[in-house]
Design a protein around this motif. Structure first.
Motif, short mmCIF file in Angstrom:
data_model
loop_
_atom_site.label_atom_id
_atom_site.label_comp_id
_atom_site.label_asym_id
_atom_site.label_seq_id
_atom_site.Cartn_x
_atom_site.Cartn_y
_atom_site.Cartn_z
N LEU A 185 24.19 36.60 29.84
CA LEU A 185 24.18 35.64 31.18
C LEU A 185 24.84 34.49 30.96
N GLY A 186 24.55 33.80 29.55
CA GLY A 186 25.03 32.56 29.26
C GLY A 186 26.46 32.45 29.61
N ARG A 187 27.11 33.42 28.80
CA ARG A 187 28.73 33.48 29.13
C ARG A 187 29.07 33.72 30.36
N PHE A 208 31.53 31.37 32.73
CA PHE A 208 32.95 31.74 33.38
C PHE A 208 32.65 31.82 34.82
N VAL A 209 31.67 32.03 35.48
CA VAL A 209 31.63 31.90 37.10
C VAL A 209 31.46 30.35 37.35
N ALA A 210 30.78 29.38 36.35
CA ALA A 210 31.04 28.16 36.80
C ALA A 210 32.42 27.51 36.62
N ILE A 211 33.35 28.02 35.93
CA ILE A 211 34.59 27.50 35.67
C ILE A 211 35.44 28.17 36.88
N ALA A 212 35.17 29.50 37.35
CA ALA A 212 35.92 29.81 38.64
C ALA A 212 35.29 29.01 39.73
#
Length: 76
Positions: A54-56, A60-64
Motif C-alpha cells: 500500500l505504501g508503494r 505511485f498514485v501520488a506521483i501520477a
C-alpha cells in the motif's frame, strides 16, 4: 475533448489516492495505541506485506496525481 479526458483521469487518481491513504494502518501512538497494539499481537498482528504494498501504491498514485496536476496547469 482531450482536456476533459485528462480531468476525468485526474479525478479518478484523486479518489484512488484518498482510498490508498485511508486503507493504510495508522501509527498507533499513546494510550489507545498501546491497548490496540496488545490486541493486535494477541489476534495475529499487522500484515507487513500489505502495508508495504500500500505504501508503494500510494507513492505511485501520488506521483501520477502530481503529473496530471501539472499537465492541467500548463494546459490552461
Amino acid at each position: 475533448m482531450l482536456k476533459g479526458l485528462v480531468t476525468a483521469i485526474h479525478v479518478l487518481i484523486a479518489l484512488s489516492l484518498i482510498a490508498t491513504i485511508l486503507l493504510q494502518s495508522g501509527k498507533s501512538a499513546g494510550l489507545s495505541g498501546s491497548i490496540a497494539g496488545g490486541a493486535e499481537t494477541f489476534f495475529g498482528g499487522k500484515k507487513k506485506g500489505l502495508d508495504e504494498k500500500l505504501g508503494r501504491l500510494t507513492a505511485f498514485v501520488a506521483i501520477a496525481f502530481a503529473v496530471t496536476s501539472m499537465v492541467l496547469v500548463v494546459w490552461k
